[in-house]
Design a protein around this motif. Sequence first.
Motif, PDB file in Angstrom:
ATOM      1  N   GLU A   8      -4.216  -2.969   9.527  1.00 57.71           N
ATOM      2  CA  GLU A   8      -3.913  -3.765   8.344  1.00 57.71           C
ATOM      3  C   GLU A   8      -4.319  -5.220   8.547  1.00 57.71           C
ATOM      4  OE1 GLU A   8      -2.443  -4.064   4.411  1.00 57.71           O
ATOM      5  OE2 GLU A   8      -2.769  -2.320   5.707  1.00 57.71           O
ATOM      6  N   SER A  11      -8.157  -5.496   8.486  1.00 55.51           N
ATOM      7  CA  SER A  11      -8.697  -5.370   7.136  1.00 55.51           C
ATOM      8  C   SER A  11      -8.366  -6.581   6.274  1.00 55.51           C
ATOM      9  CB  SER A  11      -8.148  -4.101   6.467  1.00 55.51           C
ATOM     10  OG  SER A  11      -6.743  -4.173   6.307  1.00 55.51           O
ATOM     11  N   SER A  12      -7.308  -7.323   6.647  1.00 49.30           N
ATOM     12  CA  SER A  12      -6.924  -8.516   5.889  1.00 49.30           C
ATOM     13  C   SER A  12      -7.772  -9.724   6.279  1.00 49.30           C
ATOM     14  CB  SER A  12      -5.444  -8.835   6.127  1.00 49.30           C
ATOM     15  OG  SER A  12      -4.613  -7.784   5.708  1.00 49.30           O
ATOM     16  N   SER A  18     -10.918 -13.017   2.427  1.00 50.93           N
ATOM     17  CA  SER A  18     -10.122 -13.732   3.419  1.00 50.93           C
ATOM     18  C   SER A  18     -10.840 -14.977   3.931  1.00 50.93           C
ATOM     19  CB  SER A  18      -9.791 -12.797   4.587  1.00 50.93           C
ATOM     20  OG  SER A  18      -9.004 -13.466   5.559  1.00 50.93           O
ATOM     21  N   MET A  68      -3.723 -10.605  -2.687  1.00 48.68           N
ATOM     22  CA  MET A  68      -4.300  -9.812  -1.607  1.00 48.68           C
ATOM     23  C   MET A  68      -3.490  -8.571  -1.267  1.00 48.68           C
ATOM     24  SD  MET A  68      -5.705 -12.564   1.187  1.00 48.68           S
ATOM     25  CE  MET A  68      -6.142 -11.216   2.288  1.00 48.68           C
ATOM     26  N   PHE A  69      -2.159  -8.692  -1.290  1.00 46.10           N
ATOM     27  CA  PHE A  69      -1.329  -7.644  -0.698  1.00 46.10           C
ATOM     28  C   PHE A  69      -0.452  -6.852  -1.669  1.00 46.10           C
ATOM     29  CE2 PHE A  69      -1.750 -10.891   2.765  1.00 46.10           C
ATOM     30  CZ  PHE A  69      -2.551 -10.131   3.598  1.00 46.10           C
ATOM     31  N   THR A  72      -0.666  -3.045  -1.411  1.00 48.09           N
ATOM     32  CA  THR A  72      -0.757  -2.498  -0.055  1.00 48.09           C
ATOM     33  C   THR A  72      -0.120  -1.121   0.101  1.00 48.09           C
ATOM     34  OG1 THR A  72      -0.322  -2.970   2.280  1.00 48.09           O
ATOM     35  CG2 THR A  72       1.340  -3.715   0.705  1.00 48.09           C
ATOM     36  N   LYS A  98       2.814  -2.809   8.034  1.00 47.85           N
ATOM     37  CA  LYS A  98       2.158  -3.589   6.984  1.00 47.85           C
ATOM     38  C   LYS A  98       2.859  -4.931   6.777  1.00 47.85           C
ATOM     39  CE  LYS A  98       0.054   0.170   4.339  1.00 47.85           C
ATOM     40  NZ  LYS A  98      -1.317  -0.408   4.316  1.00 47.85           N
ATOM     41  N   MET A 102       1.060  -8.685   7.324  1.00 44.44           N
ATOM     42  CA  MET A 102       1.016  -9.728   6.300  1.00 44.44           C
ATOM     43  C   MET A 102       1.530 -11.052   6.845  1.00 44.44           C
ATOM     44  SD  MET A 102       2.035  -7.946   2.646  1.00 44.44           S
ATOM     45  CE  MET A 102       3.447  -6.998   3.228  1.00 44.44           C
ATOM     46  N   TYR A 105      -0.853 -12.640   9.337  1.00 43.53           N
ATOM     47  CA  TYR A 105      -1.985 -13.216   8.604  1.00 43.53           C
ATOM     48  C   TYR A 105      -1.671 -14.641   8.163  1.00 43.53           C
ATOM     49  CZ  TYR A 105      -5.343 -14.023   4.838  1.00 43.53           C
ATOM     50  OH  TYR A 105      -6.321 -14.559   4.032  1.00 43.53           O
ATOM     51  N   THR A 142       6.515 -12.215   1.646  1.00 42.62           N
ATOM     52  CA  THR A 142       5.934 -10.905   1.949  1.00 42.62           C
ATOM     53  C   THR A 142       6.936  -9.779   1.717  1.00 42.62           C
ATOM     54  OG1 THR A 142       6.439 -11.286   4.315  1.00 42.62           O
ATOM     55  CG2 THR A 142       4.192 -11.728   3.571  1.00 42.62           C
TER      56      THR A 142
END
Length: 225
Positions: A8, A11-12, A18, A68-69, A72, A98, A102, A105, A142
């Motif tokens: 995850e 991919s973020s 990104s 973005m999320f 998810t 996940k 987040m 990130y 998040t």
Amino acid sequence: MQAIFKRELKSSIFTVKSVIILLFFLMISYWISKYSSTINQFSGEKTSIISVIYGAVETFGVIFGFMMFSGTIAKIVENESIRYIIPYTTRTKLIMGKYLAMNIYFLILLCLMMPVVIFVRGVNGFPILELIQAIIFFGYITSIILFLSVITKRERTANFIGIILGFIIPILGLYSVVSKNIVIRTISWLLPYRYDTLRFDSAILVILSIILIIISLKIFNDMEV
């Protein structure tokens, strides 16, 4: 959970979207650092440059975070790819993997701002208190994103609502800081912008985050897929 977390997070980070977001935040940090003297004059020398930068990252981070999320969990539920995942892990590990990805990130984004400030303004020392508060801030955001993604079950719906919330939360949150309306002031307890500095009441955000995560886990574990 470790494999989910790594996948995850990878991919973020390694996406065109990104990179654009990272460049955007770096430009904000550079601009604020360059004109920090003017900003300090307007604030009466009461606000540190780090606080201003983190405040900007938090405000725009909410918008980009939801964009973005938001899908998810809803994405893997809608396309039924979750059926190929849960035989190898638990739903709890999937959710927590996940959620941690987040948060890491956003932590990376926050830490990348510091070299810009040090280079432009020559600021010494690491803003540990501001960083802790920012981590609590994004931990709450998040948890909201995660909850939204679980209850919607459809990626398009999650993204649509997420975009709306991504703009409403910062606007309402910033307005609640200066508003004297009793309703707005009451709602502000549920918005992260009330907790701008690390204090005892920052624990409220932590508690709210835990509650949302527990509810998300309960709903997701009981969900038929």
